[in-house]
Design a protein around this motif. Structure first.
Motif, PDB file in Angstrom:
ATOM      1  N   PRO A 169       9.783   3.858  -8.167  1.00  0.00           N
ATOM      2  CA  PRO A 169       9.911   4.201  -9.589  1.00  0.00           C
ATOM      3  C   PRO A 169       8.564   4.187 -10.316  1.00  0.00           C
ATOM      4  O   PRO A 169       8.318   5.030 -11.187  1.00  0.00           O
ATOM      5  N   LEU A 170       7.695   3.238  -9.969  1.00  0.00           N
ATOM      6  CA  LEU A 170       6.377   3.183 -10.608  1.00  0.00           C
ATOM      7  C   LEU A 170       5.540   4.403 -10.230  1.00  0.00           C
ATOM      8  O   LEU A 170       4.915   5.036 -11.082  1.00  0.00           O
ATOM      9  N   SER A 171       5.530   4.742  -8.943  1.00  0.00           N
ATOM     10  CA  SER A 171       4.765   5.900  -8.482  1.00  0.00           C
ATOM     11  C   SER A 171       5.251   7.182  -9.142  1.00  0.00           C
ATOM     12  O   SER A 171       4.459   8.076  -9.456  1.00  0.00           O
ATOM     13  N   ASN A 172       6.553   7.282  -9.354  1.00  0.00           N
ATOM     14  CA  ASN A 172       7.119   8.475  -9.971  1.00  0.00           C
ATOM     15  C   ASN A 172       6.884   8.526 -11.475  1.00  0.00           C
ATOM     16  O   ASN A 172       7.048   9.578 -12.094  1.00  0.00           O
ATOM     17  N   THR A 173       6.499   7.393 -12.055  1.00  0.00           N
ATOM     18  CA  THR A 173       6.195   7.341 -13.495  1.00  0.00           C
ATOM     19  C   THR A 173       4.730   7.663 -13.757  1.00  0.00           C
ATOM     20  O   THR A 173       4.400   8.361 -14.722  1.00  0.00           O
ATOM     21  N   ALA A 174       3.836   7.146 -12.910  1.00  0.00           N
ATOM     22  CA  ALA A 174       2.392   7.322 -13.118  1.00  0.00           C
ATOM     23  C   ALA A 174       1.978   8.767 -12.870  1.00  0.00           C
ATOM     24  O   ALA A 174       2.496   9.429 -11.973  1.00  0.00           O
ATOM     25  N   LYS A 175       1.016   9.234 -13.663  1.00  0.00           N
ATOM     26  CA  LYS A 175       0.463  10.583 -13.461  1.00  0.00           C
ATOM     27  C   LYS A 175      -0.422  10.630 -12.211  1.00  0.00           C
ATOM     28  O   LYS A 175      -0.529  11.670 -11.567  1.00  0.00           O
ATOM     29  N   TYR A 176      -1.073   9.505 -11.914  1.00  0.00           N
ATOM     30  CA  TYR A 176      -1.964   9.442 -10.745  1.00  0.00           C
ATOM     31  C   TYR A 176      -1.582   8.236  -9.882  1.00  0.00           C
ATOM     32  O   TYR A 176      -2.235   7.194  -9.931  1.00  0.00           O
ATOM     33  N   PRO A 177      -0.515   8.382  -9.084  1.00  0.00           N
ATOM     34  CA  PRO A 177      -0.080   7.251  -8.254  1.00  0.00           C
ATOM     35  C   PRO A 177      -0.920   7.081  -6.996  1.00  0.00           C
ATOM     36  O   PRO A 177      -1.386   8.059  -6.406  1.00  0.00           O
ATOM     37  N   ILE A 178      -1.113   5.835  -6.604  1.00  0.00           N
ATOM     38  CA  ILE A 178      -1.746   5.502  -5.324  1.00  0.00           C
ATOM     39  C   ILE A 178      -0.754   4.639  -4.554  1.00  0.00           C
ATOM     40  O   ILE A 178      -0.441   3.520  -4.976  1.00  0.00           O
ATOM     41  N   ASP A 179      -0.229   5.162  -3.466  1.00  0.00           N
ATOM     42  CA  ASP A 179       0.720   4.431  -2.629  1.00  0.00           C
ATOM     43  C   ASP A 179       0.029   4.028  -1.333  1.00  0.00           C
ATOM     44  O   ASP A 179      -0.206   4.865  -0.457  1.00  0.00           O
ATOM     45  N   VAL A 180      -0.318   2.752  -1.226  1.00  0.00           N
ATOM     46  CA  VAL A 180      -1.021   2.257  -0.039  1.00  0.00           C
ATOM     47  C   VAL A 180      -0.003   1.499   0.815  1.00  0.00           C
ATOM     48  O   VAL A 180       0.477   0.431   0.447  1.00  0.00           O
ATOM     49  N   ILE A 181       0.348   2.082   1.956  1.00  0.00           N
ATOM     50  CA  ILE A 181       1.474   1.579   2.750  1.00  0.00           C
ATOM     51  C   ILE A 181       0.963   0.675   3.868  1.00  0.00           C
ATOM     52  O   ILE A 181       0.458   1.151   4.891  1.00  0.00           O
ATOM     53  N   VAL A 182       1.105  -0.621   3.659  1.00  0.00           N
ATOM     54  CA  VAL A 182       0.565  -1.598   4.610  1.00  0.00           C
ATOM     55  C   VAL A 182       1.631  -2.143   5.554  1.00  0.00           C
ATOM     56  O   VAL A 182       1.315  -2.897   6.476  1.00  0.00           O
ATOM     57  N   GLY A 183       2.898  -1.790   5.327  1.00  0.00           N
ATOM     58  CA  GLY A 183       3.968  -2.251   6.203  1.00  0.00           C
ATOM     59  C   GLY A 183       4.524  -3.601   5.799  1.00  0.00           C
ATOM     60  O   GLY A 183       4.083  -4.206   4.824  1.00  0.00           O
ATOM     61  N   PRO A 184       5.515  -4.093   6.542  1.00  0.00           N
ATOM     62  CA  PRO A 184       6.129  -5.387   6.223  1.00  0.00           C
ATOM     63  C   PRO A 184       5.109  -6.529   6.295  1.00  0.00           C
ATOM     64  O   PRO A 184       4.162  -6.471   7.075  1.00  0.00           O
ATOM     65  N   GLU A 185       5.356  -7.559   5.505  1.00  0.00           N
ATOM     66  CA  GLU A 185       4.449  -8.711   5.487  1.00  0.00           C
ATOM     67  C   GLU A 185       4.729  -9.660   6.653  1.00  0.00           C
ATOM     68  O   GLU A 185       5.838  -9.691   7.195  1.00  0.00           O
TER      69      GLU A 185
END
Length: 271
Positions: A169-185
């Motif tokens: 939801p945050l990524s879809n709200t921001a005009k310039y999203p950065i999604d850094v996918i590090v995997g499960p903790e």
């Protein structure tokens, strides 16, 4: 594309309590090694955002970081290091955390759950179209941050985000999203670990690249840093001695007279 909270998925490891100390540390380190690669994947998005931030700051704007919990603390950490490192006003990069200053040290219950409070906190800074707001949330679902960015969008304020879940939801709200996918903790859901590390790396990249492009670094030196302790004064003296090829006595005299490395070097050059 459906939204999946990778940050909440089960760890790749189990029976952690049965591991010896070396096993725990080795496995944590193995997971941490994945973070840098994940950040490398989003350099194009970071580059685009830095260029947008640069234009706003050159036009008299400010950079705001907003988050809750670990994410909020990381934003405050990065913002607080800009004045001593680059000599800029503390008003230029501002960190805001859900729950206010108390939340820097202690969790403030339910502070992140308000959809309206983030915008109210921004209004306290007379936020305007000149500014940039980056929402930080590992999950990408924090109401405090999402609500703030929605209101920013409604008021034509440039928005960006840093999240560790794709299509959040945050990524879809921001005009310039950065999604850094590090995997499960390593510890399931403990996003202060890999997710927090990735967020800190990206914040460092954003602020450092921006400040360099604004002219606060010369060569590779922090010529605008605040000389707030003996270690930094000594570093400043070395910079001046190296740049001007002069002895320490003369460098110290210049530094005392002008109060900054940049001014000391510039004054010598104009003698």
């Amino acid at each position: 594309m459906s939204f999946k909270k990778i940050t909440e998925q089960d760890s790749n490891y189990d029976h952690l309590e049965k591991m010896n100390t070396k096993e725990l540390l080795t496995n944590i380190n193995n997971e941490d090694k994945k973070v840098s690669d994940a950040v490398q994947e989003v350099i194009p998005q970071i580059e685009n955002l830095v260029d947008k931030i640069l234009l706003k700051l050159k036009g008299g704007g400010r950079l705001f970081y907003m988050g809750a919990g670990t994410s909020g603390r990381l934003g405050i950490l990065d913002a607080s290091e800009c004045p001593p490192t680059f000599g800029v006003s503390p008003d230029i990069v501002v960190g805001i955390i859900a729950g206010g200053d108390k939340a820097i040290r202690d969790a403030v219950e339910f502070a992140e759950d308000s959809i309206n409070q983030g915008w109210e906190d921004l209004k306290g800074y007379q936020i305007s179209e000149k500014d940039v707001v980056i929402g930080i949330a590992a999950s990408g679902t924090t109401p405090y941050v999402i609500g703030a960015l929605k209101s920013c969008n409604d008021n034509n304020i440039l928005t960006a985000s840093i999240s560790c879940n794709p299509n959040s939801p945050l990524s879809n709200t921001a005009k310039y999203p950065i999604d850094v996918i590090v995997g499960p903790e390593f510890v399931t859901g403990s996003s202060r670990m890999k997710a927090g590390t990735a967020q800190k790396l990206i914040l460092n990249m954003i602020s450092t690249a921006t400040m360099i492009k604004l002219g606060h670094v010369k060569g590779n030196k922090m010529v605008d840093m605040q000389l707030s302790n003996d270690k930094l004064v000594a570093r400043g003296l070395k910079m001046i001695m190296s740049e001007l090829n002069i002895q320490e006595t003369e460098a110290k005299k210049l530094l005392l007279e002008h109060g900054s490395v940049r001014k000391a070097i510039e004054s010598y050059a104009h003698q």
